[in-house]
Design a protein around this motif. Structure first.
Motif: not given
Length: 521
Positions: A39, A159-160, A163, A166-167, A314
């Motif tokens: 991440l 996922l990272s 995500a 976005l995070l 986004t």
């Protein structure tokens, strides 16, 4: 049912027929550790403009990203070798602690210097999390069953990739960018608890083993020089500048020195004998090329989507979901197929075909290409990466006894990280050069100040040439990368499909005889 986390015999550890609850908890902890590390390669990107503005460090923004990449790349081989020598559990706990400390420094940073320090400390821990998580799986799961676990692990990167941005954007617009760092504290704490409570590995005695300090130091210098070449070349300095040429020459000299040091080391950090293994050489070279392709796409497609497709930051991240979704699905299915059949050679070869096809399809994009078409091409790429990247790690691990798995995994990951760095840097340099040439004829007074909002506000007569300039600057580059992936596919055809071990093989164990696993195709 045998518990694979206990090594009570002197010989090989029998392979369990199914996962035990302890394996599940250990695997979840390792997934969290990898998630935290991966991440942090992407989460900071959308927050950077706000962060450097608040900390008054726009001129050093590049080092906020480079510090993490550099530190993680440097430490990967060291963690791999030290884990083999002294055991992976204490090294994993150390890496988690360092990572959390770096996150805390970053969260509390009062100026840009302390932020860069925090990122460097984070990277020093993150490099260990990436390598040790993959190597620890080899300590508790035999190669035959490891495919499904490594396949699921690859979903962490998928996922990272989505995500993370976005995070980063959500934290920046909501509770504040410092939560980009604070979120790592609970993640790290849970991973530490999982390792302490559930991770039981064979004891490793490192007494009398000499640490290759000189080799680690030389490798750190060489890696730093190479990352600087990739980061500065074509951006801060022209490729033909004396600074870049001197860095390239110093890197080459450092490689020669490193080889000389490793030939004499008792316990080399990257043993040269690894390169005597045919499969290690082939899949490491293929992984290097695949990383160039993956990060060449992932690093600049969000910018393309914002500037050409006119979507928000986004939405640009969400539009990458087809690639990440198919990557997750195919990596999981490919891992389960390998566990069930013991066959693995053909799958990465097929993956290289899909990656090549995806790159060729991306090179046909135009400024007016519908979004759904772009999503389809992303899905093709995801299939290719999902059926190749993590299985290459399995091939490497299956080529060496468990005492050397950490070193071999770290060596493979090291060259992948170098490929990712070079892919991002070189694609970015070529993209920027081509874009500058394309925008020079559009009539825009100050093309360096263009933002997605500014482009959308342009009159049609000016906006269309700008969109075409962005499109023509990026998408042909993917056609240039495609032949490299073809070469990777050819290399994978030369891999020898060794039987996957059904036991955890150690140096003095006989080679397992598994009639269910075939030799080579």
């Amino acid at each position: 049912m045998t518990d694979p986390l206990r090594d009570e015999s002197e010989g090989a550890t029998p392979a369990p027929e199914q996962s035990t609850p302890r394996v599940t908890f250990v695997f979840a902890g390792l997934m969290l550790a990898m998630l935290a590390a991966s991440l942090n390669q992407t989460v900071l990107n959308p927050a950077l403009p706000t962060i450097v503005g608040e900390l008054h460090g726009v001129d050093r923004m590049l080092w906020v990203i480079t510090a993490y990449i550099l530190a993680s790349t440097i430490t990967m081989p060291a963690y791999g070798k030290l884990g083999d020598l002294f055991g992976r559990k204490p090294l994993l706990l150390t890496a988690l602690t360092i990572f959390v400390v770096g996150s805390t420094i970053g969260a509390l940073a009062g100026d840009i210097t302390w932020l860069i320090v925090g990122r460097a400390v984070q990277g020093a821990g993150g490099g260990g999390l990436m390598v040790l998580s993959q190597a620890t799986i080899a300590d508790v799961i035999p190669a035959r069953q490891r495919g499904k676990y490594l396949g699921i692990m690859s979903s962490v990167f998928a996922l990272s990739s989505v995500a993370g941005p976005l995070l980063g954007g959500w934290f920046t617009e909501g509770p504040g960018w410092r939560w980009v760092f604070w979120m790592n504290v609970p993640l790290g704490a849970v991973a530490v608890v999982a390792a302490l409570v559930f991770l039981r590995l064979p004891r490793v005695s490192g007494s009398g083993r000499r640490i290759d300090v000189l080799g680690m130091a030389v490798l750190s210098i060489v890696t730093t020089l190479l990352v600087l070449v990739a980061t500065w070349g074509g951006s801060r300095y022209p490729w033909s500048s004396p600074v870049v040429i001197a860095l390239i020459a110093a890197t080459a000299a450092g490689v020669v020195l490193f080889v000389a040091v490793e030939r004499r080391a008792a316990e080399p950090v990257i043993g040269l004998h690894l390169f005597c293994d045919r499969n290690f050489d082939l899949v490491t070279a293929a992984g290097f090329v695949m990383s160039v392709a993956l990060f060449g796409v992932a690093a600049y497609m969000p910018t393309y989507l914002q500037m050409v497709a006119g979507v928000s930051a986004t939405a640009a991240g969400l539009l990458m979901l087809p690639m990440m979704g198919t990557l997750f699905l195919t990596s999981t299915l490919a891992g389960r197929y390998v566990t069930r059949t013991g066959r693995y050679k053909r799958i990465p070869i097929i993956g290289s075909v899909f990656v090549t096809a995806g790159l060729v399809l991306l090179s046909t994009l135009g400024a007016d290409t519908p979004i759904w078409v772009l999503g389809c091409w992303f899905a093709v790429l995801g299939i290719g990466f999902g059926t190749s990247m993590q299985l290459l790690v399995l091939v490497v691990q299956n080529s060496f006894p468990v005492e050397e798995v950490g070193t071999a995994t770290a060596g493979n990951n090291y060259f992948r990280q170098i490929g990712a760095t070079l892919g991002s840097a070189v694609v970015g340099s070529v993209f920027a050069t081509r874009l500058a040439g394309g925008l020079s004829g559009t009539g825009i007074d100050n093309p360096d100040s263009l933002t997605p909002g500014a482009v959308r506000a342009l009159p049609d007569a000016l906006r269309q040439p700008v969109l075409e300039a962005y499109n023509d600057a990026l998408v042909p580059i993917y056609l240039y990368i495609a032949p490299l992936v073809v070469v990777a596919g050819v290399l994978l055809c030369l891999v020898v499909e060794k039987p996957l071990a059904t036991t955890i093989v150690r140096k003095n164990d006989p080679v397992p005889n598994d009639p269910a696993a075939t030799a080579s195709t």
